[in-house]
Each structure stands twice: as structure tokens, then as C-alpha cells.
Design an enzyme around this catalytic site. Structure first.
Site, short mmCIF file in Angstrom:
data_model
loop_
_atom_site.label_atom_id
_atom_site.label_comp_id
_atom_site.label_asym_id
_atom_site.label_seq_id
_atom_site.Cartn_x
_atom_site.Cartn_y
_atom_site.Cartn_z
N SER A 1 40.20 40.42 33.87
CA SER A 1 38.93 39.68 33.85
C SER A 1 38.04 40.15 35.00
O SER A 1 38.55 40.56 36.05
CB SER A 1 39.20 38.18 34.04
OG SER A 1 37.98 37.48 34.20
N TYR B 1 43.20 31.36 38.50
CA TYR B 1 42.93 32.26 37.35
C TYR B 1 42.68 33.67 37.86
O TYR B 1 43.23 34.65 37.34
CB TYR B 1 41.71 31.72 36.60
CG TYR B 1 41.29 32.51 35.37
CD1 TYR B 1 41.89 32.30 34.13
CD2 TYR B 1 40.27 33.46 35.46
CE1 TYR B 1 41.49 33.01 33.02
CE2 TYR B 1 39.86 34.18 34.35
CZ TYR B 1 40.47 33.94 33.14
OH TYR B 1 40.06 34.66 32.03
#
Ligand SMILES: NC(=O)c1ccc[n+]([C@@H]2O[C@H](COP(=O)([O-])OP(=O)(O)OC[C@H]3O[C@@H](n4cnc5c(N)ncnc54)[C@H](O)[C@@H]3O)[C@@H](O)[C@H]2O)c1
Length: 261
Positions: A143, A156
């Protein structure tokens, strides 16, 4: 339309979102796709729709938090497909949008199990087959969040940073076996994951996301699928150990302010 002709691919989290676009794209490029997901109804219907188009697709129930489910998904692909050329470790969840000191141990463990341990397990079960058949391509979904900071997403981001680091490590370790390992770092993409984040945090988040991308919009799942198809294909035969940022310029300008210049 035949960039992946004859290849067998496993995609986790393939019932919806980015994984769905990847499975769809890979099937249309000639791969036999094995779609693993917890969303059985959606996954079954999706695989059926691909078969109705004359493409090769199977759905296998797979919760990537469960070691046995990942093993079963990969074994099924090898048994039915006869080989395993492509593994896309895509499934992940978004737990965040609040300070790290408000995160519970349970939330942390859940996030790491689904987003990070799943990558270890996927590779653990895929690598022996790829070694035996003399090659393969692994694509891990990272990501933009693994490159730049954003309030509220420490855990995350930590998992995605680890995914990128594991990707480089495995590329080095298994390069001599003709196994290429790469990751993709999407910017903000129009998927159910983000619909949920907006529902939880508010519309102002959606407006900020658009501004954060110099390209002036968020991305579409098929734009990530194109990158995955490339990395899985023989065209990327000399590409390993990279993280391909498909992020509309997000990480090129972490604090981008559209009206500044
Ligand atoms: N959407 C974004 O903006 C964005 C940005 C950067 C990275 N990513 C990454 O891309 C990947 C896909 O994200 P998305 O936005 O398509 O997500 P999504 O939530 O829209 O879809 C995820 C899919 O995974 C499935 N899934 C969820 N938990 C699962 C589990 N335990 N086991 C198996 N399947 C499970 C869901 O049922 C769904 O089909 C993730 O790794 C995510 O971290 C997404």
C-alpha cells in the site's frame, strides 16, 4: 488477451474490490484462476460468471486468517490446475482511523493475522510447488500507506511495510529458483474497503483523498489489475524485488496541496 495463457493463478480476497479485478483480468488473459475469499456467495457467483464467458475459474472458500484454508486453496489449485504459476496475496482488512494508543491487542493481532501472517502462509504453501516446477511469480499487495504516513493508520502501515520487506527478501532468496516476488502499492482505490472507511469516518475523508492524489482522482481496481497482470506475465521476466507504486502520484507528493502552485 493471452498474456497469461496456460498459467494457473491463486488470488486471495478475489470476490470483491482489487482482488476481483485482478482475478477478472487474469482470467481474461488466459489464466485458470482460483479465487479464495470469505464471501462465498459473491465468490461463487463471480467464478460462475467467468466460466459462463468460457474462461477458467474456480472459487474456494478461504479465510486467510486460517492456515488450513490457505493450504486448501493452494492445494486445490495445484490438484485441479496441475501447477501453480501465480500467487496474489491480496486479501487484507482496514482497521484504523484512530490513534495507535487506542488500538486493542485484539485489533492488532487480527490486523497482523489477516494482513501479514497470511502472506507468510500463502508463500509457505506456494513456494514448494513453484520450486518443483522451476519458477513462478508471487505478487503481494502492499500500500502507499507503507511508504508515507497518514493519521490513524500505524498498524496497517506497519503490516504493509513488513509485506514490502518480505517481498524483497524472498526475491533475493528465490531468484535463483526463477521465482519472482514483487509487490504493488496502490494509492486510494474505489473499493468496498474504502466505502466502509468513508461510512465510518465521513465524507470529508473522501474529499481529502482526492486532493492527496496529484492525478486529481482516486484509482479504479482495474488499474491495479493491469499492474498485477504485468508483474505476473513473462513480460516482467527480469523484474523482481520491486514495489510497483500505482498511486496517482500520492507518494511522490506526500503533503500535496493542489492549490499551492
Ligand atoms: N482500496 C484501497 O484504497 C487500497 C489501497 C492500498 C492497498 N490496498 C490493498 O489492496 C488489497 C485489496 O483491498 P480492497 O480495497 O480491494 O479490499 P476490499 O475490502 O474492498 O475487498 C477485500 C476482499 O477480501 C475479502 N476478505 C476480507 N477478509 C478476508 C479474509 N480474512 N480472508 C479472505 N478474504 C477476505 C473480502 O471479502 C473482499 O472480497 C488489500 O491488501 C488492501 O490492503 C487497498
Amino acid at each position: 488477451m493471452d498474456r497469461l495463457q496456460g498459467k494457473v493463478a491463486v488470488i486471495t480476497g478475489g470476490a470483491d474490490g482489487i482482488g476481483n479485478a485482478i482475478a477478472n483480468g487474469m482470467a481474461h488473459e488466459g489464466a485458470h484462476v482460483f479465487i479464495g475469499d470469505i464471501s462465498d456467495k459473491k465468490g461463487e457467483a463471480f467464478a460462475r460468471s467467468l466460466r459462463d464467458e468460457g474462461l477458467k475459474a474456480d472459487f474456494v472458500h478461504c479465510d486467510v486468517a486460517e492456515d488450513g484454508d490457505i493450504r486448501n486453496l493452494i492445494e486445490t489449485a495445484i490438484d485441479k490446475g496441475g501447477r501453480l504459476d501465480i500467487l496474489v496475496n491480496n486479501a487484507a482488512i482496514a482497521i484504523g482511523g484512530f490513534p495507535i494508543h487506542d488500538m486493542t491487542d485484539e485489533q492488532w493481532t487480527r490486523l497482523m493475522t489477516v494482513n501479514l501472517t497470511s502472506v507468510f502462509r500463502g508463500c509457505k504453501y506456494a513456494l514448494p510447488q513453484m520450486i518443483e516446477q522451476g519458477g513462478g511469480a508471487i505478487i503481494n499487495m502492499a500500500s502507499a500507506q507503507g511508504h508515507v504516513g497518514l493519521d490513524g493508520w500505524t498498524a496497517y502501515a506497519g503490516a504493509k511495510g513488513a509485506v514490502m520487506s518480505m517481498t524483497r527478501q524472498m526475491a533475493v532468496e528465490f531468484g535463483p529458483r526463477n521465482i519472482r516476488v514483487n509487490s504493488i502499492s496502490p494509492g486510494t482505490i474505489n473499493t468496498p474497503m474504502n466505502e466502509k472507511v468513508i461510512a465510518d469516518l465521513g465524507d470529508h475523508v473522501a474529499r481529502a483523498w482526492v486532493k492527496m492524489h496529484p492525478i486529481g482522482r482516486i484509482g479504479e481496481p482495474r488499474e491495479i489489475a493491469e499492474a498485477a497482470i504485468y508483474l505476473a506475465s513473462d513480460a516482467a521476466g527480469f523484474t523482481t524485488g520491486i514495489d510497483l507504486r500505482v498511486d496517482g502520484g500520492l507518494t511522490a507528493a506526500p503533503r500535496y496541496v493542489p492549490d499551492l502552485v
